[in-house]
Design an enzyme around this catalytic site. Structure first.
Site, PDB file in Angstrom:
ATOM      1  N   PRO A 153      37.659  30.956  37.434  1.00 31.75           N
ATOM      2  CA  PRO A 153      38.256  31.877  38.398  1.00 31.75           C
ATOM      3  C   PRO A 153      39.618  32.319  37.887  1.00 31.75           C
ATOM      4  O   PRO A 153      40.441  31.478  37.502  1.00 31.75           O
ATOM      5  CB  PRO A 153      38.386  31.027  39.669  1.00 31.75           C
ATOM      6  CG  PRO A 153      38.277  29.607  39.221  1.00 31.75           C
ATOM      7  CD  PRO A 153      37.504  29.602  37.948  1.00 31.75           C
ATOM      8  N   MET A 154      39.840  33.612  37.848  1.00 29.47           N
ATOM      9  CA  MET A 154      41.154  34.123  37.431  1.00 29.47           C
ATOM     10  C   MET A 154      41.557  35.248  38.377  1.00 29.47           C
ATOM     11  O   MET A 154      40.924  36.310  38.413  1.00 29.47           O
ATOM     12  CB  MET A 154      41.117  34.620  35.983  1.00 29.47           C
ATOM     13  CG  MET A 154      41.048  33.495  34.961  1.00 29.47           C
ATOM     14  SD  MET A 154      41.139  34.069  33.257  1.00 29.47           S
ATOM     15  CE  MET A 154      39.469  34.638  32.981  1.00 29.47           C
ATOM     16  N   ALA A 155      42.613  34.965  39.137  1.00 25.27           N
ATOM     17  CA  ALA A 155      43.094  35.953  40.099  1.00 25.27           C
ATOM     18  C   ALA A 155      43.470  37.227  39.353  1.00 25.27           C
ATOM     19  O   ALA A 155      44.087  37.182  38.288  1.00 25.27           O
ATOM     20  CB  ALA A 155      44.309  35.386  40.834  1.00 25.27           C
TER      21      ALA A 155
ATOM     22  N   GLN B 253      35.729  31.195  44.859  1.00 28.59           N
ATOM     23  CA  GLN B 253      36.767  30.161  44.852  1.00 28.59           C
ATOM     24  C   GLN B 253      37.667  30.306  46.067  1.00 28.59           C
ATOM     25  O   GLN B 253      38.164  31.385  46.369  1.00 28.59           O
ATOM     26  CB  GLN B 253      37.633  30.197  43.597  1.00 28.59           C
ATOM     27  CG  GLN B 253      38.513  28.936  43.599  1.00 28.59           C
ATOM     28  CD  GLN B 253      39.535  28.861  42.504  1.00 28.59           C
ATOM     29  OE1 GLN B 253      40.331  29.782  42.332  1.00 28.59           O
ATOM     30  NE2 GLN B 253      39.554  27.750  41.782  1.00 28.59           N
TER      31      GLN B 253
ATOM     32  N   CYS C 168      46.815  25.156  41.333  1.00 29.06           N
ATOM     33  CA  CYS C 168      47.847  26.188  41.196  1.00 29.06           C
ATOM     34  C   CYS C 168      49.230  25.567  41.009  1.00 29.06           C
ATOM     35  O   CYS C 168      49.669  24.761  41.833  1.00 29.06           O
ATOM     36  CB  CYS C 168      47.859  27.107  42.407  1.00 29.06           C
ATOM     37  SG  CYS C 168      49.076  28.403  42.161  1.00 29.06           S
TER      38      CYS C 168
ATOM     39  N   ASN D 273      37.808  22.138  31.029  1.00 36.62           N
ATOM     40  CA  ASN D 273      38.480  23.440  30.983  1.00 36.62           C
ATOM     41  C   ASN D 273      39.808  23.330  30.244  1.00 36.62           C
ATOM     42  O   ASN D 273      40.543  22.372  30.438  1.00 36.62           O
ATOM     43  CB  ASN D 273      38.707  23.934  32.426  1.00 36.62           C
ATOM     44  CG  ASN D 273      39.527  25.217  32.510  1.00 36.62           C
ATOM     45  OD1 ASN D 273      40.461  25.300  33.295  1.00 36.62           O
ATOM     46  ND2 ASN D 273      39.197  26.216  31.727  1.00 36.62           N
TER      47      ASN D 273
ATOM     48  N   GLY E 208      38.298  30.546  30.438  1.00 37.88           N
ATOM     49  CA  GLY E 208      39.185  31.497  31.098  1.00 37.88           C
ATOM     50  C   GLY E 208      39.690  32.553  30.143  1.00 37.88           C
ATOM     51  O   GLY E 208      39.034  33.556  29.869  1.00 37.88           O
TER      52      GLY E 208
HETATM   53  C1  LIG Z   1      45.420  35.430  34.905  1.00 36.17           C
HETATM   54  C2  LIG Z   1      44.956  34.068  35.338  1.00 36.17           C
HETATM   55  C3  LIG Z   1      44.658  33.846  36.667  1.00 36.17           C
HETATM   56  C4  LIG Z   1      44.189  32.600  37.082  1.00 36.17           C
HETATM   57  N1  LIG Z   1      43.850  32.426  38.382  1.00 36.17           N
HETATM   58  C5  LIG Z   1      43.269  31.258  38.769  1.00 36.17           C
HETATM   59  C6  LIG Z   1      42.770  31.088  40.074  1.00 36.17           C
HETATM   60  O1  LIG Z   1      42.856  31.979  40.914  1.00 36.17           O
HETATM   61  N2  LIG Z   1      42.195  29.898  40.391  1.00 36.17           N
HETATM   62  C7  LIG Z   1      42.089  28.865  39.494  1.00 36.17           C
HETATM   63  O2  LIG Z   1      41.566  27.798  39.815  1.00 36.17           O
HETATM   64  N3  LIG Z   1      42.590  29.000  38.249  1.00 36.17           N
HETATM   65  C8  LIG Z   1      43.140  30.166  37.863  1.00 36.17           C
HETATM   66  N4  LIG Z   1      43.565  30.322  36.576  1.00 36.17           N
HETATM   67  C9  LIG Z   1      43.399  29.218  35.627  1.00 36.17           C
HETATM   68  C10 LIG Z   1      42.069  29.342  34.896  1.00 36.17           C
HETATM   69  O3  LIG Z   1      40.989  29.260  35.795  1.00 36.17           O
HETATM   70  C11 LIG Z   1      41.927  28.239  33.832  1.00 36.17           C
HETATM   71  O4  LIG Z   1      41.968  26.997  34.483  1.00 36.17           O
HETATM   72  C12 LIG Z   1      43.039  28.274  32.801  1.00 36.17           C
HETATM   73  O5  LIG Z   1      43.256  29.592  32.326  1.00 36.17           O
HETATM   74  C13 LIG Z   1      42.717  27.359  31.612  1.00 36.17           C
HETATM   75  O6  LIG Z   1      41.535  27.742  30.981  1.00 36.17           O
HETATM   76  P1  LIG Z   1      41.545  28.571  29.594  1.00 36.17           P
HETATM   77  O7  LIG Z   1      42.359  27.777  28.599  1.00 36.17           O
HETATM   78  O8  LIG Z   1      40.114  28.708  29.218  1.00 36.17           O
HETATM   79  O9  LIG Z   1      42.224  29.873  29.889  1.00 36.17           O
HETATM   80  C14 LIG Z   1      44.068  31.545  36.145  1.00 36.17           C
HETATM   81  C15 LIG Z   1      44.389  31.775  34.814  1.00 36.17           C
HETATM   82  C16 LIG Z   1      44.840  33.005  34.397  1.00 36.17           C
HETATM   83  C17 LIG Z   1      45.158  33.218  32.947  1.00 36.17           C
END
Ligand SMILES: Cc1cc2nc3c(=O)[nH]c(=O)nc-3n(C[C@H](O)[C@H](O)[C@H](O)COP(=O)(O)O)c2cc1C
Length: 386
Positions: A33-35, A87, A118, A220, A244
């Site tokens: 999930p990425m906002a 989410q 968060c 993750n 992500g």
């Molecule tokens: C732009 C952005 C928005 C994110 N928003 C959320 C979110 O809304 N909820 C959540 O659980 N994690 C959020 N994350 C974290 C990601 O889900 C993930 O845990 C984190 O980027 C690490 O994984 P990665 O190394 O594959 O990027 C966000 C990350 C990024 C970069």
């Protein structure tokens, strides 16, 4: 859409299926999930390249209960989405339980993920976000409220290692989540203090796998290439991976992951001409979902990611800030050489935010009492982040 002509041969990995409640997720891959990113358009696009579980942007439980129009728009799914995965963010067991009940009663979702990772100071300062698992009784009550109201809809939990290296919460929280009936637990193997900086500590994922023998653990953090996904599974024993930032401007990463898990040669990064077709389709889907003006505004940041590693020069890169229409996007790509290739090192390099570290502040006495009472509503004031 993307030519499959690569040459990196891989044996089919001996990886079991990922089960989340009634679902088998195959390949065992989850879009994090990425906002501001994993909206309907982006999920639709990613899914075209390979299967997996594609989680929505974070949706605020209180916003749903207050019938916020924007909140419900964030929570919308497309008719062709086979598993509507949402989410939720919340800190109050009563609000969380009510929001889950409403989603389930309206047959709005097939899967609910709870966000406890968060690191934003504006919520941790009030006991929200990554501060919730630091109070195991409250954390357990929020997860229990969600599971008890979800009926047959599986509920999963996503969290971090802890507030910082001295205030580690993931093992206790993982056990509480499993006891509450979570169908899987995902660990972003960083602390809230790290935010997105430094390296994810995959050994923590292995520890969680060992601590939760009956519950699938999803790993993750820092999967940048398909082989990173396999390495994480092999090193930690996790049941699946959550990816992500690696797919920012690279929705075809899901195709590469599908190739890997099917034992096929991994498709190469597309040449610029193919990337342009994909990015234009992304813009079209966004326009369809939220209108051309907002869609193209959003597309500006995506174009920064799409162009990463392609040798197009700084003038083109700068021009993305002026994108306002689909025609502007076509005009941007028109003069570029469609045969241009991405620098392979840049394709595999970290992208997206690397922000942090940052001190994590929690309310006075937060760690001294394991109270079940929810924090005040300011802890719920989160519309984006993770
Ligand atoms: C732009 C952005 C928005 C994110 N928003 C959320 C979110 O809304 N909820 C959540 O659980 N994690 C959020 N994350 C974290 C990601 O889900 C993930 O845990 C984190 O980027 C690490 O994984 P990665 O190394 O594959 O990027 C966000 C990350 C990024 C970069």
């Amino acid at each position: 859409m993307v030519g499959v002509t690569d040459h990196i041969e891989q044996p089919r990995p001996a990886v079991g299926p990922l089960r989340i409640g009634p679902f088998v997720v195959d390949p065992p891959v989850v879009l994090a999930p990425m906002a501001g990113v994993t909206n309907l358009a982006f999920r639709q696009l990613c899914r075209r390249f390979g299967d997996g579980l594609f989680v929505s942007e974070m949706v605020n439980a209180r916003g749903l209960m207050e019938d916020g129009e924007k909140t419900w728009q964030l929570a919308s799914f497309g008719p062709e989405e086979p598993r509507r995965s949402l989410q939720l963010y919340g800190t109050d067991p009563v609000v969380m339980g009510a929001a889950v009940r409403r989603l389930v009663e309206r047959d709005h979702v097939d899967h609910i993920d709870l966000n406890f990772g968060c690191p934003a100071p504006k919520v941790t300062r009030h006991g929200g976000g990554a501060a919730v698992p630091a109070r195991p009784a409250l954390f357990g009550a929020v997860v229990t409220a969600a599971v008890d109201n979800a009926g047959a809809v599986p509920v999963t939990v996503k969290m971090r290692i802890g507030l910082d290296e001295d205030r580690v919460t993931f093992l206790e929280a993982g056990r509480r989540a499993a006891d509450a009936g979570a169908a899987a637990v995902a660990l972003h193997a960083r602390t809230a203090r790290q935010r997105y900086s430094g390296r994810a500590r995959w050994s923590a994922i292995a520890e969680l796998v060992e601590a939760l023998p009956g519950t699938p653990v999803l790993g993750n953090g820092d999967i940048w290439t398909a082989s990173d996904a396999l390495a994480m599974i092999e090193r930690t024993g996790c049941a699946g991976v959550v990816v992500g930032r690696a797919c920012l401007g690279r929705p075809w990463f899901f195709g590469q992951l599908a190739d890997l898990f099917a034992g096929r040669p991994i498709r190469p990064e597309p040449p610029l001409g193919e990337m342009a077709v994909i990015a234009t389709e992304h813009a079209r889907l966004l326009t369809e979902a939220i209108g051309e003006r907002r869609g193209m505004q959003m597309m500006r940041k995506h174009m920064g990611w799409y162009l990463t590693g392609y040798p197009v020069g700084s003038t083109v890169r700068r021009s993305v800030t002026a994108l306002s229409t689909l025609a502007d996007l076509e005009a941007l790509f028109a003069p570029l050489d469609p045969e241009l290739r991405i620098d392979p090192a840049a394709a595999a390099a970290p992208r997206g935010t690397q922000a942090g570290p940052h001190e994590v502040v929690v309310p006075d006495g937060w760690l001294d009492a394991d109270a079940i009472e929810p924090p005040d509503a300011r802890a719920d004031a989160l519309v984006s982040g993770g």
